[in-house]
Motif scaffolding. Structure first.
Motif, PDB file in Angstrom:
ATOM      1  N   GLU A 138       1.012  -1.554   0.274  1.00 40.37           N
ATOM      2  CA  GLU A 138      -0.025   0.234   0.118  1.00 40.37           C
ATOM      3  C   GLU A 138       1.111   1.311   0.004  1.00 40.37           C
ATOM      4  O   GLU A 138       2.288   0.730   0.538  1.00 40.37           O
ATOM      5  CB  GLU A 138      -1.040   0.017   1.239  1.00 40.37           C
ATOM      6  N   ARG A 192      -0.314   6.034  -5.382  1.00 35.87           N
ATOM      7  CA  ARG A 192       0.055   5.896  -4.688  1.00 35.87           C
ATOM      8  C   ARG A 192      -0.143   4.260  -3.850  1.00 35.87           C
ATOM      9  O   ARG A 192      -0.735   4.044  -3.299  1.00 35.87           O
ATOM     10  CB  ARG A 192       2.172   5.727  -3.680  1.00 35.87           C
ATOM     11  N   ASP A 193       0.675   3.377  -4.476  1.00 37.27           N
ATOM     12  CA  ASP A 193       0.038   2.579  -3.932  1.00 37.27           C
ATOM     13  C   ASP A 193       1.213   0.716  -3.501  1.00 37.27           C
ATOM     14  O   ASP A 193       0.764  -0.114  -3.606  1.00 37.27           O
ATOM     15  CB  ASP A 193       0.070   1.148  -5.256  1.00 37.27           C
TER      16      ASP A 193
END
Lengths: 78, 78, 78, 78, 78, 78
Positions: free
Chosen positions: B11, B17-18
């Motif tokens: 996350e 942002r991932d």
């Protein structure tokens, strides 16, 4: 405060699937958390579960990559 | 000669942002290596750090997948 | 919801000790939990830390058990 | 009934490759399974091997991400 | 061919016990093996389970050793 | 910079022994380090090996503790 790591091969359980589904993973998480509650009285809020999905090339059994070992086992049964 | 394995959910820490950034991961590596130097006098050249990023579907807490557990906690606080 | 596993050799940091002390282990737990808070904004209540102490016979580096490797390194420096 | 987990960086061993090949991974599986047979008399059918490939950003040594540490070592040798 | 690692604190579930009993550990092994059979159709003969019992000094939560964290939680509830 | 974790049951390979000997563990460390050198060209000085010895009560296979599963297998072969 248990921690459980479940390692499985990345494969589907039915045609057309190439990995465990979100529902199957949720069932593993629920099942193992309840097991620790029932056996050791650990509250589910104290249990972490981490599922690792491993490519079949990266999983060995019988000295062979997983799919090759299964083919060998299947051949031996004939 | 310590080995440290850090498991985190995949996350981002900010919108858009991932996943953790390379800078954040470098900060974890630096921080934990220095901690082992300071507490146990282990030279940083003797410490391995491995960071595993785990999909939120594959992380369980409270008997539920991670995101579902967070929603439940957030609801309970209302 | 991070999980951190710290593996160290079972050794003392001072004469007369044969393992990390409870205080040193508490410092590792505190330090790594705060690191995850500072770098990734993870609350310390979401972080599990597990410290494994490994006998020096069971730890290998340089193709040798740990103590033997250290003797080899020490000899090489002379 | 051994279980062996091999963690390596995700990198190729020759130009144009960005990861270990299936043949290399099969050689690791075969080699470590035979080692356990030879040393501890464990049948290869009792040994699981799981190979984890880790991005170089996620592997730390010397307090630095792996590639940065290698550059530092290479510079120090000049 | 799943592998499951269950990490628990070394504590008893009843007065006078200082660790999980052999029966409790057998129940964990049986339960998690059947869970993988039911959810992912993995035969129990393909599942390894390894239980690690961790001293409470070596388990951290909330930035504290396990027993200290529990005392803090218990105090907060008063 | 590989890390290898070898998990074995705590048992001897000959009568009168109740665990792997230091020589056997050194042979595992040497063998797996050389395997990584030969297959992936990893210098042995870049490889960590950690051997975990697990009580037979804590190792499950076939839904049973290890010794019970072996008895079952031995009985089935008669």
């Amino acid at each position: 405060m248990p921690y459980v790591n479940i390692q499985i091969t990345r494969e589907g359980t039915a045609p057309g699937r190439d990995a465990a589904t979100a529902e199957e993973k949720a069932a593993l998480i629920k099942g193992v958390s309840e097991l620790l509650l029932n056996v050791l009285n650990k509250p589910v809020t104290s249990t972490f579960v981490v599922i690792d999905e491993v490519d079949t090339d990266n999983w060995g059994w019988g000295g062979l990559p997983a799919l090759e070992y299964r083919r060998q086992l299947a051949g031996a049964k004939k």
